[in-house]
Design a protein around this motif. Structure first.
Motif, PDB file in Angstrom:
ATOM      1  N   GLN A  90     -42.382  49.906 -30.090  1.00  0.00           N
ATOM      2  CA  GLN A  90     -43.329  50.562 -28.956  1.00  0.00           C
ATOM      3  C   GLN A  90     -44.859  50.501 -29.223  1.00  0.00           C
ATOM      4  O   GLN A  90     -45.744  50.692 -28.640  1.00  0.00           O
ATOM      5  CB  GLN A  90     -42.640  52.063 -28.489  1.00  0.00           C
ATOM      6  CG  GLN A  90     -43.038  52.827 -29.789  1.00  0.00           C
ATOM      7  CD  GLN A  90     -42.354  54.109 -29.237  1.00  0.00           C
ATOM      8  OE1 GLN A  90     -41.382  54.237 -28.546  1.00  0.00           O
ATOM      9  NE2 GLN A  90     -42.820  55.331 -29.669  1.00  0.00           N
ATOM     10  N   PHE A  91     -45.105  50.369 -30.718  1.00  0.00           N
ATOM     11  CA  PHE A  91     -46.500  50.367 -31.120  1.00  0.00           C
ATOM     12  C   PHE A  91     -46.956  48.988 -31.527  1.00  0.00           C
ATOM     13  O   PHE A  91     -48.089  48.717 -31.926  1.00  0.00           O
ATOM     14  CB  PHE A  91     -46.929  51.316 -32.141  1.00  0.00           C
ATOM     15  CG  PHE A  91     -46.504  52.756 -31.802  1.00  0.00           C
ATOM     16  CD1 PHE A  91     -47.577  53.300 -30.424  1.00  0.00           C
ATOM     17  CD2 PHE A  91     -45.605  53.537 -32.237  1.00  0.00           C
ATOM     18  CE1 PHE A  91     -47.229  54.593 -30.143  1.00  0.00           C
ATOM     19  CE2 PHE A  91     -45.323  54.983 -31.699  1.00  0.00           C
ATOM     20  CZ  PHE A  91     -46.129  55.431 -30.775  1.00  0.00           C
ATOM     21  N   GLY A  92     -46.000  48.120 -31.464  1.00  0.00           N
ATOM     22  CA  GLY A  92     -46.237  46.707 -31.748  1.00  0.00           C
ATOM     23  C   GLY A  92     -46.758  46.644 -33.248  1.00  0.00           C
ATOM     24  O   GLY A  92     -47.466  45.803 -33.672  1.00  0.00           O
ATOM     25  N   THR A  93     -45.948  47.507 -34.153  1.00  0.00           N
ATOM     26  CA  THR A  93     -46.284  47.600 -35.671  1.00  0.00           C
ATOM     27  C   THR A  93     -45.149  47.499 -36.531  1.00  0.00           C
ATOM     28  O   THR A  93     -44.095  47.870 -35.998  1.00  0.00           O
ATOM     29  CB  THR A  93     -47.372  48.488 -36.092  1.00  0.00           C
ATOM     30  OG1 THR A  93     -48.159  48.506 -37.212  1.00  0.00           O
ATOM     31  CG2 THR A  93     -46.892  49.988 -35.827  1.00  0.00           C
ATOM     32  N   SER A  94     -45.498  47.483 -37.651  1.00  0.00           N
ATOM     33  CA  SER A  94     -44.421  47.636 -38.463  1.00  0.00           C
ATOM     34  C   SER A  94     -44.837  48.297 -40.305  1.00  0.00           C
ATOM     35  O   SER A  94     -46.397  48.101 -39.995  1.00  0.00           O
ATOM     36  CB  SER A  94     -43.636  46.464 -39.227  1.00  0.00           C
ATOM     37  OG  SER A  94     -44.352  45.521 -39.465  1.00  0.00           O
ATOM     38  N   TYR A  95     -44.288  48.843 -40.706  1.00  0.00           N
ATOM     39  CA  TYR A  95     -44.324  49.602 -42.004  1.00  0.00           C
ATOM     40  C   TYR A  95     -43.788  48.868 -43.079  1.00  0.00           C
ATOM     41  O   TYR A  95     -42.580  48.531 -43.201  1.00  0.00           O
ATOM     42  CB  TYR A  95     -44.077  50.955 -42.028  1.00  0.00           C
ATOM     43  CG  TYR A  95     -44.129  51.398 -43.446  1.00  0.00           C
ATOM     44  CD1 TYR A  95     -45.489  52.145 -43.658  1.00  0.00           C
ATOM     45  CD2 TYR A  95     -43.265  51.826 -44.336  1.00  0.00           C
ATOM     46  CE1 TYR A  95     -45.901  52.742 -44.819  1.00  0.00           C
ATOM     47  CE2 TYR A  95     -43.359  52.431 -45.651  1.00  0.00           C
ATOM     48  CZ  TYR A  95     -44.594  52.908 -45.899  1.00  0.00           C
ATOM     49  OH  TYR A  95     -44.820  53.644 -46.978  1.00  0.00           O
ATOM     50  N   PHE A 110     -48.957  50.726 -42.778  1.00  0.00           N
ATOM     51  CA  PHE A 110     -48.674  50.036 -41.649  1.00  0.00           C
ATOM     52  C   PHE A 110     -49.405  48.765 -41.360  1.00  0.00           C
ATOM     53  O   PHE A 110     -50.573  48.660 -41.873  1.00  0.00           O
ATOM     54  CB  PHE A 110     -48.860  50.887 -40.325  1.00  0.00           C
ATOM     55  CG  PHE A 110     -47.935  52.094 -40.360  1.00  0.00           C
ATOM     56  CD1 PHE A 110     -46.587  51.907 -39.564  1.00  0.00           C
ATOM     57  CD2 PHE A 110     -48.126  53.217 -40.926  1.00  0.00           C
ATOM     58  CE1 PHE A 110     -46.006  53.026 -39.426  1.00  0.00           C
ATOM     59  CE2 PHE A 110     -47.229  54.403 -40.815  1.00  0.00           C
ATOM     60  CZ  PHE A 110     -46.277  54.361 -40.099  1.00  0.00           C
ATOM     61  N   GLU A 111     -48.804  47.780 -40.773  1.00  0.00           N
ATOM     62  CA  GLU A 111     -49.436  46.517 -40.824  1.00  0.00           C
ATOM     63  C   GLU A 111     -50.773  46.575 -40.162  1.00  0.00           C
ATOM     64  O   GLU A 111     -51.594  45.998 -40.597  1.00  0.00           O
ATOM     65  CB  GLU A 111     -48.749  45.374 -39.916  1.00  0.00           C
ATOM     66  CG  GLU A 111     -47.552  44.786 -40.620  1.00  0.00           C
ATOM     67  CD  GLU A 111     -46.792  43.823 -39.626  1.00  0.00           C
ATOM     68  OE1 GLU A 111     -47.031  43.736 -38.358  1.00  0.00           O
ATOM     69  OE2 GLU A 111     -46.155  43.147 -40.313  1.00  0.00           O
TER      70      GLU A 111
END
Length: 171
Positions: A90-95, A110-111
């Motif tokens: 939902q935020f278009g990111t990854s950790y 976070f990327e």
């Protein structure tokens, strides 16, 4: 003769002790993990929740209590010791993080944050009991005038799993 017996015992016992120390699995991540995000003047708490469901699978959510967000879904948790990856669609990111050898800290980032830079976050395993959410009510006290002027705070759920805090100042 004694040295031969000791050598044979070492050959038999050593491999079983080495095999018994199994590497961590994703189930070792079950629990509550507290972290803090800082960028610029902004600083807020994050709580990573990893729980084992009845079917044996993991349920992973993240809370942002400072902004009233609770139970935001994590779409995927990937674990390849010591690497931990959380994907948040939902935020278009990854950790991307690394689990410490004592299994009590995940150090990563976070990327993408503001300006496309990674945002560093260290999650530490919480050993504190979960406190119940305080009851929030908005009522008038006895004999208080029925005047709605003031600061009002509430929450919305614009999409499943995403809660937002909303404030209204009536003057």
């Amino acid at each position: 003769m004694k040295s031969l017996i000791l050598l044979l015992l070492a050959i038999v016992i050593l491999p079983t002790t080495v095999r018994s120390a199994s590497p961590p699995t994703a189930l070792d991540l079950v629990g509550r993990w507290d972290g803090t995000v800082e960028f610029g003047k902004f600083k807020f708490k994050l709580v990573l929740n990893v729980a084992k469901k009845a079917d044996g699978r993991l349920a992973v959510t993240i809370d942002n209590p400072d902004q009233g967000q609770k139970g935001m879904p994590i779409n995927a948790l990937l674990f390849n010791n010591p690497d931990v990856r959380l994907e948040i669609d939902q935020f278009g990111t990854s950790y991307l993080g690394k689990l410490s050898t004592d299994l009590n800290q995940i150090d990563g980032a976070f990327e993408e944050g503001p300006g496309g830079r990674p945002i560093a976050v260290v999650f530490k395993r919480s050993h504190e009991p979960d406190l119940p959410e305080p009851v929030k009510t908005f009522t008038f006290a006895k004999d208080e005038p029925r005047d709605i002027r003031g600061y009002w705070k509430g929450s919305l759920e614009p999409m499943p799993g995403m809660k937002m805090t909303v404030a209204l100042n009536i003057g």
